[in-house]
Design a protein around this motif. Structure first.
Motif, PDB file in Angstrom:
ATOM      1  N   LYS A  20       0.853  -1.188   0.000  1.00 47.62           N
ATOM      2  CA  LYS A  20       0.000   0.000   0.000  1.00 47.62           C
ATOM      3  C   LYS A  20       0.887   1.236   0.000  1.00 47.62           C
ATOM      4  O   LYS A  20       1.883   1.302   0.722  1.00 47.62           O
ATOM      5  CB  LYS A  20      -0.913  -0.002   1.222  1.00 47.62           C
ATOM      6  CG  LYS A  20      -1.936  -1.125   1.230  1.00 47.62           C
ATOM      7  CD  LYS A  20      -2.809  -1.060   2.484  1.00 47.62           C
ATOM      8  CE  LYS A  20      -3.835  -2.185   2.497  1.00 47.62           C
ATOM      9  NZ  LYS A  20      -4.685  -2.143   3.722  1.00 47.62           N
ATOM     10  N   HIS A  41       0.891   5.492   0.325  1.00 48.42           N
ATOM     11  CA  HIS A  41       0.174   6.690   0.764  1.00 48.42           C
ATOM     12  C   HIS A  41       1.040   7.917   0.502  1.00 48.42           C
ATOM     13  O   HIS A  41       2.274   7.860   0.607  1.00 48.42           O
ATOM     14  CB  HIS A  41      -0.131   6.640   2.269  1.00 48.42           C
ATOM     15  CG  HIS A  41      -0.833   5.400   2.723  1.00 48.42           C
ATOM     16  ND1 HIS A  41      -2.178   5.359   2.987  1.00 48.42           N
ATOM     17  CD2 HIS A  41      -0.354   4.144   2.975  1.00 48.42           C
ATOM     18  CE1 HIS A  41      -2.514   4.145   3.395  1.00 48.42           C
ATOM     19  NE2 HIS A  41      -1.428   3.393   3.390  1.00 48.42           N
ATOM     20  N   GLN A  47      -4.313   7.428   0.546  1.00 51.03           N
ATOM     21  CA  GLN A  47      -3.854   6.173  -0.028  1.00 51.03           C
ATOM     22  C   GLN A  47      -4.065   6.167  -1.539  1.00 51.03           C
ATOM     23  O   GLN A  47      -5.107   6.615  -2.041  1.00 51.03           O
ATOM     24  CB  GLN A  47      -4.593   4.986   0.583  1.00 51.03           C
ATOM     25  CG  GLN A  47      -4.099   3.636   0.050  1.00 51.03           C
ATOM     26  CD  GLN A  47      -4.836   2.462   0.660  1.00 51.03           C
ATOM     27  OE1 GLN A  47      -5.515   2.611   1.671  1.00 51.03           O
ATOM     28  NE2 GLN A  47      -4.710   1.294   0.053  1.00 51.03           N
ATOM     29  N   ASP A  96      -0.445  -3.547  -9.749  1.00 52.68           N
ATOM     30  CA  ASP A  96      -0.337  -3.217  -8.333  1.00 52.68           C
ATOM     31  C   ASP A  96       1.107  -2.875  -8.006  1.00 52.68           C
ATOM     32  O   ASP A  96       2.036  -3.494  -8.544  1.00 52.68           O
ATOM     33  CB  ASP A  96      -0.786  -4.393  -7.467  1.00 52.68           C
ATOM     34  CG  ASP A  96      -2.289  -4.576  -7.487  1.00 52.68           C
ATOM     35  OD1 ASP A  96      -3.007  -3.587  -7.708  1.00 52.68           O
ATOM     36  OD2 ASP A  96      -2.753  -5.719  -7.284  1.00 52.68           O
ATOM     37  N   GLU A 103       3.407  -1.481   3.851  1.00 48.78           N
ATOM     38  CA  GLU A 103       2.721  -0.213   3.635  1.00 48.78           C
ATOM     39  C   GLU A 103       3.732   0.913   3.754  1.00 48.78           C
ATOM     40  O   GLU A 103       4.592   0.900   4.644  1.00 48.78           O
ATOM     41  CB  GLU A 103       1.614  -0.056   4.683  1.00 48.78           C
ATOM     42  CG  GLU A 103       0.433   0.751   4.265  1.00 48.78           C
ATOM     43  CD  GLU A 103      -0.780   0.511   5.165  1.00 48.78           C
ATOM     44  OE1 GLU A 103      -1.748   1.292   5.023  1.00 48.78           O
ATOM     45  OE2 GLU A 103      -0.771  -0.430   5.987  1.00 48.78           O
TER      46      GLU A 103
END
Length: 519
Positions: free
Chosen positions: A123, A125, A134, A149, A206
């Motif tokens: 992920k 951000h 995000q 992705d 993340e």
């Protein structure tokens, strides 16, 4: 790591780990590392995507990140799932990565998930003014407006001609140093490296990225794995002397860890000029790093030349209150490598400088055998004497410096070359059959003006039965350069290594070289 052995300074037989091991993982990452080393083509980057690409704003702070990591440690670990949008092969990943696409946070470009290389998505951000958004739609952030992705990211220079920092795979990251060349890697943490069981690979799952201006970026990351969770912050700066990263981390242990490696570094060493057996390649030397440097809390400076051992070897160098350590590439002469593609002479060194007192412990070096340059076979990390137990919290801070300068250099002399060979003088057959010659060259300001009559000696601490001959003398025609030659009988040595330094009047003139010796 794939080839493992007990915690000892002695060579040990390799053993197959049941799960995917570091060696296998390295082989996959090595293919993506080739992507890092491609010629630096100008890449058009357009302004970051519209608001539709991002989710709603959320408050963001270091305290919240740490709190979330602590809460996650109280929950069972969930294994990550491979991305459904992972591209099929390396060539496709290259096509999606290099070319015109949008950038994030000024100069950040994304890596796509790829089967067999980096299949798990992370992920991403953006952070601005204490809030984060995000990235929820990656259209426009890969070449050709393709859907993929993100598996990681790289940070570009302002002119888009080069990338100087990259995060990709597990908790691995690397920087290009001061000569625009990637080499060795760092990790967030290592779990059970060089143990007779499978190594664990916690991952950055993340990232929060904040633009701090040209060639500056702040990266926060969440770490997750079966045994540990963590919160990380990296303040990164790219300058003429290389890349620096001010790192702080808070780790939370889900379960006991036998070997918790802090500030770990991973590198490759195939062979150098000291290798008595040629490896069959035409190039004189092939390695990303040539030695481990340590600055212990008591002031001692140590240098451990790297090797490609016949059997896996683990060494722990005592360094209570360690002030610094790193895997360095001291040899930076092109003619010593003759490689105009991989440019091993330009590979950066990486120096770890702890902030505050890390307490009692050791710097551990793990070296395993390799027969090629495509796999990492070297690891170094800090290992605390304090046992890592479930429920613990570990906070630490350190500075990483990626540079072609020698961060370990001081006024004392440093080891700049080593060789091994047959003992005695040329043609002399009157030497024990089990003996071997070791040669060490030192350079540094501490040697200025010293002559053969200055009382300089080679201090080894070895018993007389192990030392057949020893000499220390200035190298003719080389300023501030001294040579130590040792003819040793390994079978009479108390341990399979020799520690040698230049001494005068009971005072050390040089760092201590720790050289492994095979009987």
């Amino acid at each position: 790591m794939r080839e493992t052995g007990p915690q000892t300074g002695n060579p040990v037989a390799p053993e197959r780990a049941p799960a995917m091991a570091r060696r296998e993982f390295s082989a996959m990452i090595a293919s993506m590392a080739g992507l890092f080393a491609l010629p630096r083509l100008a890449e058009a980057a357009v302004q970051a995507g519209s608001a539709a690409n991002f989710g709603p704003s959320q408050p963001f702070s270091w305290d919240n990140l740490v709190s979330n990591a602590q809460s996650a440690a109280a929950r069972p670990w969930t294994a990550p799932v491979a991305s459904a949008h992972a591209v099929a092969d390396f060539d496709t990943a290259v096509k999606l990565t290099y070319g015109s696409a949008q950038s994030l946070a000024g100069d950040v470009r994304l890596f796509p998930t790829s089967r067999g290389v980096a299949p798990q998505a992370v992920k991403i951000h953006l952070v601005e003014n204490g809030t984060s958004r995000q990235l929820v739609d990656t259209h426009g952030f890969f070449v050709g407006n393709s859907r993929a992705d993100p598996a990681g990211f790289r940070v570009m220079t302002a002119d888009q001609h080069s990338d100087w920092l990259a995060f990709l795979g597990a908790s691995y990251f690397r920087a290009s140093g001061s000569r625009d060349q990637y080499g060795l890697s760092a990790r967030g943490v290592s779990i059970d490296t060089a143990m007779p069981k499978a190594e664990e690979f916690p991952a950055f799952t993340e990232f929060w990225i904040e633009n701090l201006g040209p060639d500056r970026v702040r990266i926060h990351a969440a770490l997750d794995g079966p045994s540990v969770t963590g919160a990380y912050a990296f303040d990164c700066t790219h300058g003429k002397q290389g890349v620096t990263q001010d790192v702080r981390a808070s780790l939370f242990l889900r379960r006991d860890v036998e070997r918790l490696g802090l500030a770990p570094i991973t590198s490759m060493f195939w062979y150098d000029q000291s290798d008595p057996a040629k490896r069959g390649d035409w190039r004189p030397e092939i390695h990303d790093s040539d030695g481990l440097a340590i600055h212990a809390g008591n002031g001692e400076r140590m240098w451990v030349p790297l090797s490609n051992p016949h059997l896996t070897r683990t060494n722990a160098m005592r360094a209570d209150g360690v002030k610094g350590f790193g895997l360095l590439q001291r040899d930076q002469r092109f003619d010593h490598y003759q490689d105009d593609g991989a440019f091993y002479d330009r590979r950066p060194s990486l120096w770890v400088e702890p902030q505050g007192d890390w307490g009692k412990g050791a710097v551990m070096l793990y070296q395993m055998t390799t027969n090629s340059e495509t796999s990492d076979n070297i690891a170094a990390f800090w290992l605390s004497d304090e046992a890592a137990k479930a429920g613990q919290r570990r906070d630490l801070a350190y500075k990483l410096t990626w540079t072609s300068e020698d961060p370990s250099q001081t006024a004392s002399a440093r080891c700049v070359d080593t060789w091994q060979g047959a003992p005695g003088k040329p043609g002399d057959s009157n030497v024990p059959k089990d003996a071997r010659k070791f040669v060490f060259d030192f350079e540094g300001p501490a040697l200025k003006g010293l002559t053969r009559d200055s009382g300089v000696t080679a201090a080894t601490g070895l018993p007389a039965a192990a030392v057949i001959a020893a000499a220390a003398y200035p190298v003719v025609g080389a300023e501030n350069r001294w040579r130590v030659t040792l003819d040793l009988r390994p079978s009479a040595m108390p341990s399979p290594e020799v520690r040698v330094f230049l001494s005068r009047g009971g005072q050390a003139l040089s760092e201590t070289v720790i050289q492994g010796v095979q009987a």
